[in-house]
Structures are given as structure tokens and as C-alpha cells.
Design an enzyme around this catalytic site. Sequence first.
Site: not given
Length: 628
Positions: A286, A372, A401
Site C-alpha cells: 500500500k 458494523e 448496515r
Amino acid sequence: MPPPMTPILDTLTHPQQLKEFSHGELKRLAEEIRVRVMDVLSVTGGHLSSNLGIVELTIALHRVFNSPEDKFIFDVGHQSYIHKLLTGRNPLFPTIRQTDGLSGFVHPPESPHDHFFTGHAGNALSLALGMAKNRDLRGQEETILPILGDAALTCGLTLEAMNNIPRKTKKFLVVLNDNAMSISKNVGAITGILSRFFNSPTANNIYEELTEIVSKIPGYGETLAKQGNKMKESMKNLISTAPFFEQFGLSYVGPIDGHDIKKLVDTFEALKEVEHPTLVHVLTVKGQGMQNAINNPTPYHGAKPFNRVTGEFLPPKSSTPSFPKVFGSHLLKMADEDPNIVAITPAMPVGSCLDPFMKKYPERCIDVGIAEGHSLTYAGGIAREGKLKVVTSVYSSFLQRAFDSVYHDICVQNSPVVIAIDRAGLATGDGVTAQGLYDISYLGSMPNMVIAQPRNGHVLKELFESAFDWRSPAAIRYPNLPTDEDVKPLYKRQVGKGEVLAEGKDVVILSLGHLDQVALKTRELLAEEGISAAVIDPVFIKPLDKELLLRYFQEAEMVVTIEEHALQGGLGSMINTFILQNELSHLRVKNFGIPDQLIEHGKHSDLLERYGITPENIAKALNVQVAS
């Protein structure tokens, strides 16, 4: 005039052109793409480190497959900038995340190469399986390619999809882009299992070598080699911590260097016609190509504008704190004073400004990963006995969610969890899938739920200081915007009590949260026309301050609501219902908010202007109605 910095990239109008490039040209293209991404994002900001890490992988996919016939389905979609550059959107790239510019996510209105609106993690595999089923029922032959970040494997939805992969699904290639990160460092047991498994190339290759050795045993080798699949599974079970993907019906290939274009191209070419679902595990870095981003992947995930030469972030234009910063710093102060306070976040410790709390009290500030629903149910379990004070911080768009978890595991149980709803309101640069415009409408229908919104940092502190005294599920929503932070005493807030910010008799303006300044400016403009307006901050959306509202509504001619929330089911809807229920038929009503449509990305002030939430627009509309 100096030569262009990106001569190969500048010639690209369609990904099919990549098939004509030599390996050397593809490598130079990767370098040019990194230059382009860093040049543009140093000015605009945006998702930097994830896109720098996926350059070679995206080039290889477009070199081998035929988009848009073959379907690239990006999980989350924030790592699709390279895909945009390769599919004809390079000239518009400097407009990314700007008003009326390119989206920062996969966005079907932009291009036939984009198939779904994206922005949330974990849904790509389910969507891809659906597309594969659609393809097979229609008798088509395209390849389906879900492209997952490794953090997607911590999402329950991804695991549900893996549990439903038909073994006979052909031309279904799952690409796992493993950089060991989501926004922040991945957490959880699954991450640990995969890490041990993935980082053992021996576990992935030894059974192939053993099969070759066994096949050479005189007299028995050929027979034993025919049992290769059974031997492979047995050896892998002995050597690795978990033959994870094979148990879900996915053949596993890898790990592969995600920055080696030739190896990636060769692998994908070999798998183009695969007759069973296969996962290709790709290792990437990354931030590849920018040392600051490699060293600091979290802050450079959603990067602010930065110095192109040094890579350092530019100083902020304002020193005013944001609502999330006030929340994070004050919750830590509360936790210092009260050891019973516990905070939970689903993979957003930095964005929610909980990272100092987490560093200081790791046992009391818990990141559960991109989960979540679990975060809210988990909070409900911790809070159930009433001895601990639990705050769950979650973005408004992600709270959607966890709808059932909030209802079933918090409201029905009447667990006194305090939900800190971050990013409530317009999502500005993030757009359609990140808008925090709907939480009032569904939370408002849930029994036992208290909903409040502070207009500034001081009121935010007072609400959090008070919330545990309410002994009820509570949601405190706030935007990611700068706010004033007064240095004055904090007072406890009684549930359902609003505030009068300015007196008036002709019109009552109710402004939600930070829009108090819009309301007060509107009042000034109306006064110039001889119209007297009161401004009320309800503070609590549920329950409303009925006594206060009735007192002002009975004397006024008109009621106006102003909110940065969907009009359907928001404050305006609640006030309209209140007026009807109390038979206040003399009142005219005007609601200002967000219309019932998909809301695109853009600068905050531009979006308020677009949807008429400005003092000038409101005053003009009210002046006409009051005069009539």
C-alpha cells in the site's frame, strides 16, 4: 516546452490498447500512472495509498481481460483510480471528487466499464456471484472478476458469499489484493489465520513438490500420483493453519508479487478459461512508489493535499477543530475521569478520532474491524447490565448496515448504548454511497431511541456528558465539519428539551444542528423585509420538545424546517406530523432539506447551494409565501 510526463498514458483511450504494448511499455506505463496519481492528488486529495498499490495489478487485468465485456467488480471501489485512468477518463482525472467531476469510487454513470455504485466493503463477492448466475442463465461467456482487498475477508457478507460459491461456476476469478490493511490495520482472528497461511509459501507449494517426488517411486509412483488431490489436501492440512479457500470451493493460486506485471499477466492468461471458481492471491504494498505513503499508510489512505516534492501534507487552512475531533478528545477526557466508559468502532479509529483513546486504553477502546452489525450488537451486550457506559462510533452511511442490530439488540433490549453517528449529513467528496442523510428516518421509527444533534462542539460535549444519564439507547449525530468549541461550563442536557436562539412572532425557523447559522442569517434577511422570525434549535429530534413547539407555533403564521438530511423521514417530516396531530391548521409549512434522489459528490457549499439550503434562497422563498 518540456516533454509530457505521461506520454504513454496520454495516448490511452481504451484498455484494449494495452494488448499491443510490450512488457517494457507496460512497466513505463505503471511509472507514468503513479506520477499522474501523485500529481493530481497532491492538489485534490483523495484515496492515494490504496491506488498506488494496485497499479500493476490493474494494468495486468486490463491487459488480459476484455472490459467491459468481462466484468471487473471492485470491492469498496476507492482503489479504482487506475481503472479510471485506463478506461478513457485520464483527461478528467484532475476533477476527481470535485463538484460535477469524476467520482472517487466506481460510478456507472461515468463509464460502461463501471458496473455498480460502490463505497462500502464486503459486497463485491456477492455481487459477482449474482452476475455469474445471470451470465450462466443467459448462456453467456464473459469472465467475472471480483477484486477484493484483504479487509473484505473480515466482513460477514463476504464470508456469506464464500459459503455459497457453486463449485461448477466457470470463468469466475476472485482477485485478492493483499496489502495487510483496510483503512487502518486489519484486526480479528480471520486476519491472523490468513496471515499465517499466506505468508507460508512452503504451505502453498510443498504438496506439489511431494506429488512429483512420489510419482517417481518405482512400481507405485503412478498409482500414488493419481491420488494427488487427496494427498494435496492432507499435506496442506498438516502444513498450513487452514486450507481456507479450498474449503469454500475456491481453488487457490499464489501468493504472487503484485508489482510484477509479467508474472501477473502470465498467471491471468493461464486462468482465463478456468472451469471452476479460483482465487488469485496477490501481494501488494500500500503506497508503492511513495515512501511517505508506504511508511504511513493510514493517513495517506484518504490523503489531504500534500507537497508533491516532499510528500508532506500541506498545513490545514483552518485551525478550527472538527466535530469528530471534539468528540474524540472529549470522550477521552471523559474516559480519563470514568473507568466505566468503553468505546467501540468498526474499523474507523482514525476517522472517528478515537485513536488517542485506543492507544491510552486499548482494553476499553475496541476496533472490531469492518463489521458494523457486530459492533452494535457487541455494544448492546456490553451495555446490557447497565454497569458500563458504552459508546459506539460509526459513520452514518455505515450505520445503515447495522439496522437490525440497532433495533433487535439495542432498542428492543433497551440497552443504553450511545451511538456516535459521525459523517451525518452530506458526504462531500465521497458522494452517493457515503451520504449520511437517512439515519433520522429509520432511527426515528425505533422505540426507546433518543436522537440528538449538536449545533457546535460545546453542545456536542454537553450531549455526551448527559447521554448516560438518559438510561436509554441514544444516537448523537454530527457532521465532519469545523465547529466552534467554547471554553465555558458544561451543563447536563435534559432529554427532549430544545433551545430558542432568537425571538420572533411571524415565522418559526427550526434548524437542525450546524445549520443554525443558516437559520440566523435567514432571520436577518427576513427582518430587512419586515418579517419577524424566531429561530429554534430543537437539539433533540426524538423526542421533540412539544411544550416549546406548541408555545411558538400557536402564535406564528409559518413554520420552516432546515436540515442537512433527506426530507423524507427527517426533521421536516416529524414536524409536519406534529402539526397535523396537534391540529395547528392555521400554520403554513415549508421544509428545506435534501430531495428524494441520489446525491452526487461535491464541495459542501456547492451542494447546499444546489439543494437550496442557503439563507438567500430560504429568505426569498419565505418572503414570497409570507407576503401572499
